[in-house]
Design a protein around this motif. Structure first.
Motif, PDB file in Angstrom:
ATOM      1  N   SER A   1       0.877  -1.168   0.000  1.00 51.13           N
ATOM      2  CA  SER A   1       0.000   0.000   0.000  1.00 51.13           C
ATOM      3  C   SER A   1       0.914   1.218   0.000  1.00 51.13           C
ATOM      4  O   SER A   1       1.832   1.294   0.828  1.00 51.13           O
ATOM      5  CB  SER A   1      -0.866   0.027   1.264  1.00 51.13           C
ATOM      6  OG  SER A   1      -1.589  -1.179   1.367  1.00 51.13           O
TER       7      SER A   1
ATOM      8  N   ASP B   1      -4.060   7.369  -9.325  1.00 54.06           N
ATOM      9  CA  ASP B   1      -5.064   6.838 -10.275  1.00 54.06           C
ATOM     10  C   ASP B   1      -4.482   5.664 -11.054  1.00 54.06           C
ATOM     11  O   ASP B   1      -5.136   4.638 -11.248  1.00 54.06           O
ATOM     12  CB  ASP B   1      -5.494   7.929 -11.274  1.00 54.06           C
ATOM     13  CG  ASP B   1      -6.371   8.962 -10.583  1.00 54.06           C
ATOM     14  OD1 ASP B   1      -6.815   8.676  -9.443  1.00 54.06           O
ATOM     15  OD2 ASP B   1      -6.555  10.050 -11.165  1.00 54.06           O
TER      16      ASP B   1
ATOM     17  N   LYS C   1      -4.295   2.588  -8.901  1.00 49.94           N
ATOM     18  CA  LYS C   1      -5.631   2.018  -8.648  1.00 49.94           C
ATOM     19  C   LYS C   1      -6.195   1.332  -9.888  1.00 49.94           C
ATOM     20  O   LYS C   1      -6.821   0.280  -9.792  1.00 49.94           O
ATOM     21  CB  LYS C   1      -6.582   3.113  -8.160  1.00 49.94           C
ATOM     22  CG  LYS C   1      -6.302   3.525  -6.708  1.00 49.94           C
ATOM     23  CD  LYS C   1      -7.342   4.497  -6.231  1.00 49.94           C
ATOM     24  CE  LYS C   1      -7.233   4.701  -4.730  1.00 49.94           C
ATOM     25  NZ  LYS C   1      -7.971   5.878  -4.299  1.00 49.94           N
ATOM     26  N   ARG C   2      -5.965   1.969 -11.043  1.00 52.62           N
ATOM     27  CA  ARG C   2      -6.442   1.364 -12.301  1.00 52.62           C
ATOM     28  C   ARG C   2      -5.888  -0.044 -12.477  1.00 52.62           C
ATOM     29  O   ARG C   2      -6.533  -0.923 -13.015  1.00 52.62           O
ATOM     30  CB  ARG C   2      -6.007   2.229 -13.496  1.00 52.62           C
ATOM     31  CG  ARG C   2      -7.056   3.228 -13.956  1.00 52.62           C
ATOM     32  CD  ARG C   2      -6.829   3.664 -15.414  1.00 52.62           C
ATOM     33  NE  ARG C   2      -5.464   3.994 -15.742  1.00 52.62           N
ATOM     34  CZ  ARG C   2      -4.880   5.163 -15.457  1.00 52.62           C
ATOM     35  NH1 ARG C   2      -5.564   6.119 -14.849  1.00 52.62           N
ATOM     36  NH2 ARG C   2      -3.628   5.384 -15.790  1.00 52.62           N
TER      37      ARG C   2
ATOM     38  N   LYS D   1      -3.111  -0.462  -4.328  1.00 50.14           N
ATOM     39  CA  LYS D   1      -3.621   0.367  -3.229  1.00 50.14           C
ATOM     40  C   LYS D   1      -2.703   1.575  -3.062  1.00 50.14           C
ATOM     41  O   LYS D   1      -1.495   1.419  -2.855  1.00 50.14           O
ATOM     42  CB  LYS D   1      -3.643  -0.436  -1.922  1.00 50.14           C
ATOM     43  CG  LYS D   1      -4.583  -1.644  -1.966  1.00 50.14           C
ATOM     44  CD  LYS D   1      -4.553  -2.437  -0.686  1.00 50.14           C
ATOM     45  CE  LYS D   1      -3.363  -3.329  -0.542  1.00 50.14           C
ATOM     46  NZ  LYS D   1      -3.268  -4.549  -1.265  1.00 50.14           N
TER      47      LYS D   1
END
Ligand SMILES: CCCCCCC[C@@H](O)CC(=O)SCCNC(=O)CCNC(=O)[C@H](O)C(C)(C)COP(=O)(O)OP(=O)(O)OC[C@H]1O[C@@H](n2cnc3c(N)ncnc32)[C@H](O)[C@@H]1OP(=O)(O)O
Length: 603
Positions: free
Chosen positions: A35, A60, A63-64, A68
């Motif tokens: 993370s 972004d 995440k895509r 995390k």
């Protein structure tokens, strides 16, 4: 070996992760299950302005891809807020990568106080703030990894970067101290010296080079240093263009600048010793801690106390007062196999595969192998400049080898050298030198070497030993219990010399003639190793684990091609032995003994 290195469950903070190197780090850590707190203030390369766009777009992207990540937009000068984001959003912090940086390049003549201060703030104070905030978490959980970022400009200096160089150099010292303070809490701190094509270097490198220096080639080096499998702590690693290498401090052998404590150090003495002060090729060492650095200074003081401060004053008579630096050396199966070949082990021997094939069921290192790495310590002593040793007159006199544990097939050794004494035998002198070796698990062997220098006697030294040391023992009066025979081949010295002793005496006819021999002679240690191997085969099932120690005196030379006869007597755990040459009947090793552990008698 092929296990993928992952960071599942780990929380990573990467500062300056909106682009360039930081972004590559963040993407890699996220891809491997961590993370990630993607910190970026979003300012310019010079440190002006701010924007959330850079951090958001990396978050972004992570995440895509199913990873995390959360953004953070604080300046590293408020590092506590960045660490707080990790703890609030993910509940912990395991890894901190201090990557954020800016440039304010100007030649020193134009550099302003503000240029200096802002660089110091972002690099030095920023790294301090984040590390300080993370430290308590690391200590409590007994785990933490910190990467600080330096630069070749910091290590070597660079035109127009006095502010940046000072900051980046400061970071190395900072990291090295964190490494020492964090070690007992399993907090490892290392320094990366990257050279990447990022927005900081766009203006510095030509476009083709800029493109070749991809941050993605550096990120795996940082990831490895942060992985729990990596034990490095306190190292400086340069990484760029698909290449990585460790940097370290090297200190010259140096010079003592006065003979004794009562003398002054004069400017002229400094001038006269300058080549020694700056000579990095003789007796250099690589201290990694102040205690290590102190060792050489204490030695220098000891020499001055004894009035031996000047190395020109070192002679055979006082050589034992001199300390020699520890040597670190690695060996691996290749050297162990080459050594076995040099002792005449062949695949046709019953135990051949075990010594010659690293994948055999029971690969073994011959127990006399320590002489291979330790040989270089011998040369360090004999090469000492003021001794002016005549190498054509150096003969191996005696040898003792004791194993404290069986040898590993590969290891890194720390070798310690001590000149026990130099004996004056009138016809020559005998250097008695002890070399002990530790591997990663502790002490592993002790060796004692006697080097005989023909013609170097009469220096006024004592004739007999004053120190307890190993001595040859007289052979038992009865006839031998077994005579073990081995025919050496003409090429054996040429093979054995690849095991750490390239002395031309064993291959060059003209050099051998200068030493008074009709042709090149066999290494004493080759005869010695063969004798021990045959004794082990005969009395210990060829098992090096049953070997404790061996001693022997070289009393006459052996020529390659001659046949060795090892006369052995069995006396409990001791096997006294002598080696003679069959063709001449001459004894070439006398007073020898091998001590075994729980030997299995075949008598
Ligand atoms: C540490 C090594 C690393 C260095 C790097 C180089 C390593 C290699 O490359 C070199 C080699 O491998 S050389 C090959 C192996 N060695 C030999 O062949 C040497 C054979 N020995 C000799 O020729 C003689 O014994 C000889 C010449 C050594 C002595 O013979 P003499 O001069 O006739 O001596 P002698 O009158 O018998 O005795 C005088 C005193 O010296 C002591 N002594 C004799 N042989 C010794 C020996 N081999 N080792 C140690 N001490 C020895 C005697 O005890 C005597 O002492 P004292 O007078 O106090 O009783």
């Amino acid at each position: 070996m092929n296990r993928l290195l992952r960071f599942d469950g780990r929380v990573v903070v990467v500062t300056g992760a909106g682009g360039g190197l930081g972004k590559a780090y963040a993407l890699l850590f996220a891809d491997r299950g961590a993370s990630v707190v993607v910190n970026d203030l979003g300012g310019t390369a010079q440190g002006d302005g701010s924007s959330q766009r850079a951090a958001d777009s990396v978050v972004d992207e992570i995440k895509r891809k199913g990873g995390k990540a959360v953004p953070n937009y604080d300046s590293v000068t408020e590092g506590e807020k960045i660490i707080e984001t990790a703890v609030q959003k993910f509940g912990r912090i395991d890894i901190l990568v201090n990557n954020a940086g800016i440039l304010r390049d100007r030649s020193f003549v134009k550099m302003t106080q503000e240029d200096w201060d802002v660089i110091n703030q972002v690099h030095v104070v920023g790294s301090f703030k984040t590390a300080k905030a993370a430290w308590e978490h690391f200590r409590k959980q007994n785990y933490g990894r910190v990467i600080n970022t330096s630069s070749v400009a910091g290590l070597l200096g660079n035109f127009g970067q006095s502010n940046y160089s000072a900051a980046k150099s400061g970071i190395v010292g900072f990291s090295n101290t964190l490494a020492k303070e964090g070690a007992r809490y399993n907090i490892h701190t290392n320094t990366i010296v990257p050279m990447a094509g990022s927005r900081l270097t766009e203006s510095v490198f030509p476009p083709e080079l800029h493109a070749a220096l991809k941050p993605e080639l550096i990120a795996p080096v940082v990831a490895w240093l942060c992985h729990e499998d990596c034990n490095e702590n306190g190292v400086v690693i340069e990484a760029a263009a698909g290449f990585a290498a460790k940097y370290q401090w090297q200190r010259a052998g140096g010079a003592v600048l006065r003979s004794s404590l009562s003398d002054d150090v004069t400017v002229e003495a400094v001038r006269d010793k300058w080549s020694q002060v700056t000579d990095l090729t003789t007796n250099a060492d690589y201290p990694t801690a102040p205690e290590e650095a102190m060792g050489k200074l204490m030695d220098a003081l000891r020499l001055q106390e004894k009035g031996l401060g000047s190395t020109e004053n070192i002679s055979r008579a006082n050589l034992s007062q001199l300390s020699f630096p520890e040597i670190k050396v690695k060996y691996n199966v290749n050297q162990a196999i080459l050594y076995a070949l040099g002792l005449g082990v062949r695949l046709t021997d019953a135990e051949g595969m075990n010594y010659l094939y690293e994948n055999s069921d029971d690969f073994r290192v011959l127990p006399t192998f320590p002489v291979v790495p330790a040989m270089q310590c011998m040369y360090e002593v004999l090469k000492f400049p003021s001794l002016n040793v005549d190498f054509t007159q150096i003969l191996h006199g005696e040898q003792y080898v004791e194993l404290l544990r069986p040898l590993e097939p590969d290891a890194e050794l720390t070798l310690r050298t001590e000149v026990v004494e130099v004996l004056d035998k009138i016809s020559g002198c005998v250097y008695v030198i002890k070399v002990s070796g530790d591997d990663e698990q502790g002490p592993v062997f002790v060796t004692e070497w006697h080097a005989f220098e023909v013609g170097a006697g009469k220096f006024g030294g004592q004739r007999d030993t004053s120190k307890p040391m190993t001595r040859p023992i007289p052979a038992p009066k009865r006839s031998p219990d077994a005579v073990l025979s081995f025919k050496t081949d003409e090429g054996l010295a040429a093979l054995y010399r690849l095991s750490g002793d390239a002395n031309p005496l064993h291959i060059d006819p003209s050099f051998a003639q200068m030493g008074g021999f009709s042709k090149p002679i066999l290494h004493g240690l080759c005869t010695y190793g063969i004798a021990v191997r045959l004794i082990l085969n005969k009395y210990a099932n060829a098992d090096p684990k049953l070997f404790r120690c061996v001693k022997g005196r070289f009393s006459k030379p052996v020529y390659p091609g001659q046949t060795l006869e090892v006369l052995t007597w069995k006396e409990n755990t001791r096997v006294p032995f002598e080696v003679r040459v069959k063709e001449t009947g001459q004894t070439v090793i006398s007073g020898g003994y091998v001590d075994l552990i729980n030997q299995t008698s075949k008598l």
